[in-house]
Scaffold this active site. Structure first.
Site, PDB file in Angstrom:
ATOM      1  CB  VAL A 295      -0.654   3.035   5.518  1.00  0.00           C
ATOM      2  CG1 VAL A 295      -1.108   1.896   6.337  1.00  0.00           C
ATOM      3  CG2 VAL A 295      -1.839   3.965   5.488  1.00  0.00           C
ATOM      4  N   GLY A 296       2.573   2.511   5.419  1.00  0.00           N
ATOM      5  CA  GLY A 296       3.935   1.705   5.702  1.00  0.00           C
ATOM      6  C   GLY A 296       4.352   2.134   6.916  1.00  0.00           C
TER       7      GLY A 296
ATOM      8  CD  GLU B 194       6.651  -5.963  -2.468  1.00  0.00           C
ATOM      9  OE1 GLU B 194       6.615  -5.206  -3.386  1.00  0.00           O
ATOM     10  OE2 GLU B 194       7.347  -6.758  -1.857  1.00  0.00           O
TER      11      GLU B 194
ATOM     12  N   GLY C 277       0.935  -1.226  -0.009  1.00  0.00           N
ATOM     13  CA  GLY C 277      -0.017  -0.037  -0.049  1.00  0.00           C
ATOM     14  C   GLY C 277       0.767   1.258   0.044  1.00  0.00           C
TER      15      GLY C 277
ATOM     16  CB  CYS D 156       2.156  -0.471  -7.459  1.00  0.00           C
ATOM     17  SG  CYS D 156       2.549  -1.878  -7.774  1.00  0.00           S
TER      18      CYS D 156
HETATM   19  P1  NAD Z   1      -5.384   0.967   0.669  1.00  0.00           P
HETATM   20  O1  NAD Z   1      -6.242   2.248   1.085  1.00  0.00           O
HETATM   21  O2  NAD Z   1      -6.418  -0.331   0.179  1.00  0.00           O
HETATM   22  O3  NAD Z   1      -4.613   0.599   1.896  1.00  0.00           O
HETATM   23  C1  NAD Z   1      -3.842  -0.507   2.025  1.00  0.00           C
HETATM   24  C2  NAD Z   1      -4.022  -1.593   3.248  1.00  0.00           C
HETATM   25  O4  NAD Z   1      -3.925  -0.535   4.498  1.00  0.00           O
HETATM   26  C3  NAD Z   1      -5.721  -1.526   3.427  1.00  0.00           C
HETATM   27  O5  NAD Z   1      -5.967  -2.912   3.868  1.00  0.00           O
HETATM   28  C4  NAD Z   1      -6.157  -0.904   4.543  1.00  0.00           C
HETATM   29  O6  NAD Z   1      -7.340  -1.401   5.416  1.00  0.00           O
HETATM   30  C5  NAD Z   1      -4.910  -0.454   5.441  1.00  0.00           C
HETATM   31  N1  NAD Z   1      -4.986   0.874   6.089  1.00  0.00           N
HETATM   32  C6  NAD Z   1      -5.193   1.940   5.574  1.00  0.00           C
HETATM   33  N2  NAD Z   1      -5.328   3.031   6.421  1.00  0.00           N
HETATM   34  C7  NAD Z   1      -4.696   2.444   7.420  1.00  0.00           C
HETATM   35  C8  NAD Z   1      -4.310   3.256   8.800  1.00  0.00           C
HETATM   36  N3  NAD Z   1      -4.497   4.408   8.973  1.00  0.00           N
HETATM   37  N4  NAD Z   1      -3.704   2.397   9.580  1.00  0.00           N
HETATM   38  C9  NAD Z   1      -3.806   0.868   9.372  1.00  0.00           C
HETATM   39  N5  NAD Z   1      -3.969   0.413   8.299  1.00  0.00           N
HETATM   40  C10 NAD Z   1      -4.678   1.054   7.096  1.00  0.00           C
HETATM   41  O7  NAD Z   1      -4.357   0.990  -0.525  1.00  0.00           O
HETATM   42  P2  NAD Z   1      -3.347   2.273  -0.861  1.00  0.00           P
HETATM   43  O8  NAD Z   1      -2.474   2.639   0.212  1.00  0.00           O
HETATM   44  O9  NAD Z   1      -4.362   3.435  -1.282  1.00  0.00           O
HETATM   45  O10 NAD Z   1      -2.850   1.496  -2.023  1.00  0.00           O
HETATM   46  C11 NAD Z   1      -2.207   2.373  -3.145  1.00  0.00           C
HETATM   47  C12 NAD Z   1      -0.632   2.553  -2.680  1.00  0.00           C
HETATM   48  O11 NAD Z   1      -0.056   1.294  -2.837  1.00  0.00           O
HETATM   49  C13 NAD Z   1       0.050   3.210  -4.004  1.00  0.00           C
HETATM   50  O12 NAD Z   1       1.059   4.245  -3.361  1.00  0.00           O
HETATM   51  C14 NAD Z   1       0.519   2.062  -4.545  1.00  0.00           C
HETATM   52  O13 NAD Z   1       1.752   2.513  -5.360  1.00  0.00           O
HETATM   53  C15 NAD Z   1       1.137   1.082  -3.593  1.00  0.00           C
HETATM   54  N6  NAD Z   1       0.934  -0.209  -4.152  1.00  0.00           N
HETATM   55  C16 NAD Z   1       2.181  -0.722  -4.167  1.00  0.00           C
HETATM   56  C17 NAD Z   1       2.183  -2.288  -4.579  1.00  0.00           C
HETATM   57  C18 NAD Z   1       3.385  -2.913  -4.771  1.00  0.00           C
HETATM   58  O14 NAD Z   1       3.252  -3.975  -4.979  1.00  0.00           O
HETATM   59  N7  NAD Z   1       4.828  -2.413  -4.339  1.00  0.00           N
HETATM   60  C19 NAD Z   1       1.091  -2.889  -5.214  1.00  0.00           C
HETATM   61  C20 NAD Z   1      -0.096  -2.001  -5.151  1.00  0.00           C
HETATM   62  C21 NAD Z   1      -0.194  -0.816  -4.765  1.00  0.00           C
END
Ligand code: NAD
Length: 472
Positions: free
Chosen positions: A203-204, A221, A199, A255
């Site tokens: 959040v990471g 990731e 994600g 991503c």
């Molecule tokens: P998302 O909003 O679905 O979040 C991912 C997960 O994090 C979810 O399960 C969600 O419940 C959890 N989450 C969200 N906010 C949170 C918080 N405050 N506290 C704890 N958990 C929380 O997805 P996203 O982040 O919008 O995804 C998009 C991002 O992910 C982009 O930056 C994209 O580049 C990256 N991405 C990376 C890869 C990779 O393989 N490297 C793949 C797809 C997406």
């Protein structure tokens, strides 16, 4: 308690019970035998192949994702990953003999993979099947109990997976936790043995902070802006076709999509219209009517993306329809480096072109930004390729092709720096979800160790220096 606090407390109790039950199963040793692991992989494969239509419907509902694309990049992709792991798992799990230094002989050294325990896989919404079940395949192959957290932003897919997983996989060893921030927060509060998060980087950081409390290892990731460099040595029409596909598949919500193009003004003048022509070939004159073109996941992202339009010169697209969360595939030429669209990962169907003087300028530009998840280079010049390989850092490099590296199951997939840490796919998935245990076995006789134990007589000192290398 406020209702939010109550929701949080409720989520915490139920998630804690789920993780405790998984740990109980793990502690019995049930997930360790190769037979159990292969059976789970087979069941996961069946889950995907027997429910293709339901999964395709869910992704159509969440993202207007074309069924062929769901097969190509979600279900089929994950089946290929499962097959790649299943075919070699027995071999990968064999203890790996390694050389023992002569001074320690006779002895035997080997690396033994052992499961980590109870691991969490937290997935995003953009490829909600691939990014949940792909890592899950690695976690199961490595012999772990697994808790799966699908994204709440792809609710139809989350629901269908929550229904299917317990029907196909070992219910005592694999659980799905659905929900949003309260549930993910509750999950992160548990003592886990590995957290695999895909994600955004914000959040990471939350994930890593929560993991630190229990010293839990993480794989992150993440995303970021993946640059694409195009020079005048290539067939620009052929390059345009690949860049247009990579950028606009899943309406740009990928991503590893090419986030922006670095090119000279002369290259842009040809490449921009060529990308526009390919958009038309892929999605027709009106992409809104195309069954093959996606939608933006939610209103927040739609408004965010709409706010990024307007920089530079619009070569294609620019149209938006809030009611459908439709944003046309858009190409912007000669975009200023300080424009908002160049400040954050776009994660939508907008492709800005930034003018550079040439190779040096492009490399300098890339190196003044976060290390990207992927870097794409379109050139026929070997020296240019070499320079990108040695002078820039990124999770992956694609010469002449975006996105494809992630389909090569024997390549590790992951980021570096701000684009993530750790990697997975194929063999790397199995090691990511395993501990590499170092094992040495030395017979008690002959007792060679006594020769290097005290008292350090001159003769022993000489021996030690000879055996272990001279340092003075
Ligand atoms: P998302 O909003 O679905 O979040 C991912 C997960 O994090 C979810 O399960 C969600 O419940 C959890 N989450 C969200 N906010 C949170 C918080 N405050 N506290 C704890 N958990 C929380 O997805 P996203 O982040 O919008 O995804 C998009 C991002 O992910 C982009 O930056 C994209 O580049 C990256 N991405 C990376 C890869 C990779 O393989 N490297 C793949 C797809 C997406």
């Amino acid at each position: 308690m406020t209702s939010t606090a109550e929701a949080g407390a409720g989520a915490a109790a139920s998630v804690a019970a789920t993780v405790a039950a998984l740990r109980q199963t793990y502690d019995t040793g049930r997930t360790k035998p190769l037979a159990w692991r292969l059976a789970q992989l087979k069941a996961l494969r069946r889950l995907l192949t027997e429910n293709g239509a339901a999964i395709e419907d869910a992704l159509w509902s969440d993202l207007h994702k074309a069924p062929a694309e769901t097969h190509f990049m979600e279900t089929g992709f994950t089946v290929a990953e499962i097959d790649a792991i299943s075919a070699k798992l027995r071999r990968w799990l064999r203890p790996r003999p390694v050389p023992t230094p002569p001074a320690l002989l006779p002895a035997r050294s080997r690396v033994v993979l052992e499961p980590l325990g109870v691991v969490a896989v937290i997935a995003p919404w953009n490829y909600p099947v691939q990014l949940l079940l792909g890592p899950a395949a690695g976690a199961l192959a490595a012999g772990n109990a697994v808790v799966l957290k699908p994204s709440e932003l792809a609710p139809a897919t989350s629901a269908v997976l929550a229904e299917l997983v317990p029907r196909y996989l070992d219910r005592d060893a694999v659980a799905v936790v659905e929900g949003g921030v309260p549930e993910t927060t509750a999950l992160l509060g548990q003592r886990l043995d590995h957290i695999f998060y895909t994600g955004n980087g914000t959040v990471g950081k939350i994930v890593m902070e929560a993991a630190a409390k229990h010293l839990t290892p993480v794989t992150l990731e993440l995303g970021g802006k993946s640059p694409t460099y195009v020079d005048d040595t290539v067939d620009l029409d052929a390059a345009a076709s690949r860049i247009a596909w990579g950028r606009f598949v899943n309406a740009g919500q990928t991503c590893v999509a090419p986030d922006y193009v670095l090119a000279t003004a002369a290259v842009q003048a040809e490449l921009g219209p060529a990308v526009a022509r390919w958009i038309k070939r892929y999605f027709g004159a009106d992409p809104q009517a195309s069954p093959d073109y996606g939608r933006i996941v939610n209103d927040r992202h739609f408004q965010r993306l709409r706010g990024l339009l307007g920089a530079g010169t619009t070569v294609a697209g620019g149209q938006a329809d809030a009611a459908e969360r439709y944003l046309a595939p858009t190409v912007l030429a000669d975009v200023p480096r300080e424009a908002p669209v160049m400040q954050e990962e776009i994660f939508g169907p907008i492709l800005p072109f930034v003018t550079v003087d040439g190779l040096d300028d492009a490399i300098r530009f890339i190196n003044t930004h976060d290390k990207p998840l992927a870097l794409y280079v379109f050139t026929e010049d070997a020296r240019t390729k070499r320079r990108f390989l040695t002078e820039t850092s990124s999770g992956a490099v694609g010469f002449g092709i975006p996105l494809a590296h992630l389909s090569v199951h024997s390549l590790p997939f992951g980021g570096v720096g701000a684009s993530g840490m750790g990697a997975y796919h194929g063999h790397r998935s199995v090691t990511t979800f395993s501990h590499e245990k170092a094992v040495i076995s030395k017979p008690l006789k002959p007792d060679t160790m006594r020769l290097v134990a005290p008292p350090y007589t001159p003769a022993r000192q000489k021996l030690i220096r000879r055996w272990l290398g001279r340092i003075s």
